[in-house]
Design an enzyme around this catalytic site. Structure first.
Site, PDB file in Angstrom:
ATOM      1  N   LYS A  36       0.896  -1.147  -0.044  1.00  0.00           N
ATOM      2  CA  LYS A  36      -0.019   0.085   0.196  1.00  0.00           C
ATOM      3  C   LYS A  36       0.663   1.305   0.031  1.00  0.00           C
ATOM      4  O   LYS A  36       1.720   1.390   1.010  1.00  0.00           O
ATOM      5  CB  LYS A  36      -0.974   0.116   1.176  1.00  0.00           C
ATOM      6  CG  LYS A  36      -1.951   1.113   1.199  1.00  0.00           C
ATOM      7  CD  LYS A  36      -2.598   1.422   2.436  1.00  0.00           C
ATOM      8  CE  LYS A  36      -1.877   2.347   3.244  1.00  0.00           C
ATOM      9  NZ  LYS A  36      -1.844   3.693   2.643  1.00  0.00           N
ATOM     10  N   GLU A  68      10.273   0.626  10.123  1.00  0.00           N
ATOM     11  CA  GLU A  68      11.282   1.829   9.946  1.00  0.00           C
ATOM     12  C   GLU A  68      10.554   3.054  10.369  1.00  0.00           C
ATOM     13  O   GLU A  68       9.972   3.540   9.413  1.00  0.00           O
ATOM     14  CB  GLU A  68      11.836   1.665   8.852  1.00  0.00           C
ATOM     15  CG  GLU A  68      12.981   2.342   8.708  1.00  0.00           C
ATOM     16  CD  GLU A  68      13.148   3.719   8.002  1.00  0.00           C
ATOM     17  OE1 GLU A  68      12.977   4.724   8.848  1.00  0.00           O
ATOM     18  OE2 GLU A  68      13.029   3.974   6.774  1.00  0.00           O
ATOM     19  N   CYS A 120      13.470  10.552   7.198  1.00  0.00           N
ATOM     20  CA  CYS A 120      13.291  10.112   8.469  1.00  0.00           C
ATOM     21  C   CYS A 120      14.780  10.150   9.238  1.00  0.00           C
ATOM     22  O   CYS A 120      15.082  10.302  10.515  1.00  0.00           O
ATOM     23  CB  CYS A 120      12.982   8.437   8.387  1.00  0.00           C
ATOM     24  SG  CYS A 120      13.698   7.683   7.196  1.00  0.00           S
ATOM     25  N   GLU A 177      10.255  15.136  15.827  1.00  0.00           N
ATOM     26  CA  GLU A 177      10.469  15.000  14.314  1.00  0.00           C
ATOM     27  C   GLU A 177       9.710  16.131  13.575  1.00  0.00           C
ATOM     28  O   GLU A 177       8.614  15.893  13.633  1.00  0.00           O
ATOM     29  CB  GLU A 177      10.115  13.654  13.958  1.00  0.00           C
ATOM     30  CG  GLU A 177      10.730  13.459  12.243  1.00  0.00           C
ATOM     31  CD  GLU A 177      10.360  11.944  11.888  1.00  0.00           C
ATOM     32  OE1 GLU A 177       9.396  11.580  12.386  1.00  0.00           O
ATOM     33  OE2 GLU A 177      11.131  11.531  11.160  1.00  0.00           O
TER      34      GLU A 177
END
Ligand code: NAI
Length: 491
Positions: free
Chosen positions: A186, A260, A294, A391
């Site tokens: 997906k 991850e 990331c 983040e």
């Protein structure tokens, strides 16, 4: 072109031909589009295409097709044969790389020079690299130790994010296929188009039906994949929040997961660093892909004695960055991927300023339409500020200082994440010591954001678990069984 059961007039955008609406790619064919949502170009907010929202029944069909393929022809062919398919896919990606690069830039908003020079070459490289492993799995240390054989894990559900849509697809699909699994993947809801174009590549490569299935949709489609009882393994890249939710959902089942997740990397500059090189590394570390990475070097830790000189040079360098039309090959920064992400970046930067950070951006005129954020430097940041701990996932650098290597390590490791870090110094012994002390899956020395398919990538702590790439990346996709308990040889 792909074979569509249903095909309204396609629209040409230069090298890319877009369908008005897309179905799902299941069992080697596209379904009729239904329950669609729009995928838009974040650089100007125009609609690119309508894409299907897959429901639980669609996911059932995709998983059933993947299971049939696994138990059918795909499960019976040799590793060498699987490798040929992967080589074929890699070559087609290279041949169609301009088309993919343009489509990725339209759908994601990232500069064409990044999709053309980074995303596409590395995506193809992942298929080439894993093609090479397909017939050598028993030689991969730890996988095929003497007296054992390796088997594919089974039907793999793969859920990927929007920051590197095709590249994350390659990181997921290439090792899964090399090791003999079948896949239901997906893409993210804001960037589904290159995954659908990849479905055409699977057709072009004559990949047997059902080996790769692409289902588009939002988080509810992701949940349907995660919950499906006939999915053996989940591979996820995305937010820590969703990663934790997936871990909770599969707890108590026999499903395996690799996650991850996010990061808050420290890019550490010592006073003896080659400063010009370090400035380029800082810029690449946080402004590559608008910082929506990331492993971005989002916290600059600079030794106090060179702080003022580094910041002055960094600001001069940032004045030369060009922000604008992602399709212009001279643009260094493109658009933010979505309104939601733009709002997230804006509110975190405002929180940083409210907590006492000083905000600076070079003068730049942002386009009137689309989602844009200027390259931004926040100085005077302390370790407790939200911009030092959360983040941001945008073109925003938070600057902190340190005096000693020990303090640099302590500050770098003072995060709930542990995906990557960078060290800039002339001293080799210091690099080795820092690499040993830093709790990060990847530590770059005098460089940043370098990727290679042979190098395992993954994190510590809330950055997730499992590795992608290299030999270690194969582990997650195989079951190793004592040879005596099996009837066949390792494929
Ligand atoms: P997200 O984690 O919600 O989305 C990533 C993928 O997971 C998408 O395909 C999405 O449809 C799917 N998903 C969402 N909810 C799900 C669920 N409950 N079960 C299964 N699949 C689900 O990330 P989002 O909202 O797009 O971004 C939020 C933040 O996450 C960003 O601001 C950034 O900080 C971080 N992020 C990190 C990424 C990374 O590479 N580590 C990539 C994307 C976002």
């Amino acid at each position: 072109m792909a074979t569509f059961e249903y095909a309204p007039a396609p629209e040409s955008r230069g090298i890319v031909t877009l369908e008005k609406s897309y179905g799902l790619y299941i069992d080697g064919a596209f379904t009729r589009p239904k329950d669609t949502f729009e995928s838009i170009n974040p650089a100007d907010e125009t609609v690119l295409a309508e894409v299907s929202q897959a429901g639980r029944k669609d996911v059932d069909k995709a998983v059933a097709a993947a299971r049939r393929a696994l138990e059918g022809p795909w499960g019976r062919i040799s590793g060498a044969e699987r490798g040929k398919y992967l080589f074929r896919i890699a070559r087609i990606l290279q041949e169609r790389s301009r088309e993919f690069a343009v489509l990725e830039t339209l759908d994601n908003g990232k500069p064409i020079k990044e999709t053309r020079d980074v995303d596409l070459p590395i995506a193809a490289a992942h298929f080439f690299y894993h093609a090479g492993w397909a017939d050598k799995l028993s030689y991969a240390a730890g996988l095929g130790s003497p007296g054992t054989v390796t088997r594919p894990y089974g039907v793999v559900g793969q859920i990927i994010p929007w920051n590197f849509p095709l590249l994350m697809l390659a990181w997921k699909i290439a090792p899964a296929l090399a090791t003999g699994n079948t896949v239901v993947l997906k893409p993210a809801e804001t960037t589904p188009l290159t995954a659908l174009l990849f479905a055409e590549v699977c057709q072009q490569a004559d990949l047997p039906p059902g080996v790769v299935n692409i289902v588009t949709g939002d988080g509810t489609t992701g949940e349907a994949i995660v919950d499906h009882p006939d999915v053996d393994k989940i591979a996820f890249t995305g937010s820590t929040e969703v990663g934790k939710a997936i871990a909770r959902r599969i707890a108590g089942t026999s499903k395996k997961a690799t996650l991850e997740l996010g990061g808050k990397a420290a890019n550490i500059v010592f006073d003896d660093a080659p400063i010009d090189q370090a400035i380029e590394g800082i810029v690449n570390g946080i402004f590559f892909n608008q910082g929506q990475v990331c492993c971005a070097g989002s916290r600059l830790l600079v030794q106090e004695s060179v702080h003022d000189a580094v910041i002055a040079r960094l600001k001069r360098r940032l004045q030369t960055l060009r922000v604008g039309d992602p399709m212009d090959k001279n643009s260094d920064l493109g658009a933010i991927n979505s309104k939601v992400q733009l709002d997230r970046i804006t509110s975190l930067v405002e929180a940083g300023v409210a907590e006492g950070a000083e905000r600076w951006s070079p003068e730049c005129t942002l386009p009137a339409r689309g989602y844009w954020f200027p390259p931004t430097v926040l100085t005077g940041v302390s370790q407790t500020h939200r911009v030092a701990t959360e983040e941001i996932f945008g073109p925003v650098l938070s600057v902190l200082t340190f005096r000693t290597p020990q303090e640099a390590v302590a500050k770098a490791n003072n995060t709930s994440y542990g995906l990557s870090a960078g060290v800039w110094t002339e001293k080799g012994s210091r690099i080795l010591w820092m690499a040993d002390q830093l709790r990060a899956g990847v530590v770059w020395a005098n460089t940043f954001n370098r990727f290679d398919p042979s190098s395992p990538f993954g994190g510590y702590k809330e950055s997730g678990y499992g590795r992608e790439g290299g030999r270690h990346g194969l582990d997650a996709y195989v079951r190793t069984t004592p040879a005596a308990l099996t009837t066949g040889a390792s494929r």
